[in-house]
Enzyme design. Sequence first.
Site: not given
Ligand code: NAD
Ligand code: UFG
Length: 336
Positions: A123, A148, A152
């Site tokens: 991330s 979190y 990572k």
């Molecule tokens: P998500 O929660 O939709 O998917 C993650 C999945 O992992 C879920 O289906 C959950 O049930 C499963 N899971 C959690 N713990 C587990 C465990 N111990 N064993 C088996 N399954 C498990 O989230 P996502 O947005 O699809 O994210 C996928 C990956 O990408 C995550 O590792 C997250 O940290 C990373 N990531 C997401 C974002 C984002 O903004 N969505 C940004 C950066 C990185």
């Molecule tokens: N924000 C608001 N109101 C809300 C939610 C978010 O103003 O209700 C703002 C936040 O302050 C930020 C922007 O919207 O400025 C984006 O916020 P998000 O929560 O959507 O995303 P983040 O950048 O905080 O984090 C996300 C994921 C993390 C990931 C990260 C970088 O939650 O898992 O992007 O990839 F790691």
Amino acid sequence: MILITGGTGYIGSHVAVELVINGHEVLIIDNLSNSSKKALEGLKKITQKDIIFEKIDLRNSNALEKLFDKYSFEAVIHLAGLKSVKKSNEIPSEYFENNVQGTRNLISVMKKSKVKKLVFSSSATVYGIPKSLPIYESSDIGNTTSIYGKTKYMVENILREIWEKDNEWQICILRYFNPIGAHSSGLIGESPKGIPDNLLPYLFNVASGVLKELEIFGDDYSTPDGSGIRDYIHIEDLSKGHLCALEYLSDKHNISFFNLGTGNGFSVFEIIKTFKKVTNIDIPYKVVGRRSGDISEIFADVSLAKKNLNWTAKKTLEEMIYDGWNWQKKNLNLND
Ligand code: NAD
Ligand code: UFG
């Protein structure tokens, strides 16, 4: 066969589609802690294929061993984990167990079974507070602002150590920026359990009347309109990056790191304005204080992924919002 951990989740389900429509055989594992088997129905409709699913928790090494005994995997795309920045600071041990120990268990079983090709979902949070923008893969990492982000960073370091000890491993670490939107078919998308933390799922729930108003976390950042700036990327573009990563790994025994973003930053106010432009819906909002752990601004330099993975994000912010809203309209209720 490619194993996708976390494959019923938001990103995993889209990655599964991308792989299957490009001819890969896929097996999904997930413990369903933040997703449901419903995603498999959408996957079947889009791909016309039955994808094998096993309910497995990464914290259960025995179950992982049995899985690797039963199937022969060519590579693993590892996405399973917990992802709420906020909750990670409230329940850190859960985050270390699922994200760090879970990954350790997976790697140890992969090693035993001689499966050494891995794509890992890292991330942009590993970069912490950027010293300068855009963010390069070589920019400083580790000064994370949440547990979190720390998990990572820890996993990235574990993977570096694994590769240094055994150069047979083929590891590609993808640092996602802010994935949003949904599959253009409207059949799969993001369904977080409970009240969403992320901007777009929250905004969609406000637009559909499930939640009352959007809280903007701060309008006093040093950005042009004072709200936070992020690099939003369409989930389909992000998913294609995984296919490119697998292709890249086909002949490379190295460890590599790539930013997956568009390279463009948008503020919270710009998101609200674009939502209005795309849907003609006004979002009621109020500005509240900054959210703890948030940074002011971040966006990626994406030239390395372009050069080495032959990948670039193509979809516009309008398309991201259109597809995300198209999915959300059909899935109005918040999951428990
Ligand atoms: P998500 O929660 O939709 O998917 C993650 C999945 O992992 C879920 O289906 C959950 O049930 C499963 N899971 C959690 N713990 C587990 C465990 N111990 N064993 C088996 N399954 C498990 O989230 P996502 O947005 O699809 O994210 C996928 C990956 O990408 C995550 O590792 C997250 O940290 C990373 N990531 C997401 C974002 C984002 O903004 N969505 C940004 C950066 C990185
Ligand atoms: N924000 C608001 N109101 C809300 C939610 C978010 O103003 O209700 C703002 C936040 O302050 C930020 C922007 O919207 O400025 C984006 O916020 P998000 O929560 O959507 O995303 P983040 O950048 O905080 O984090 C996300 C994921 C993390 C990931 C990260 C970088 O939650 O898992 O992007 O990839 F790691």
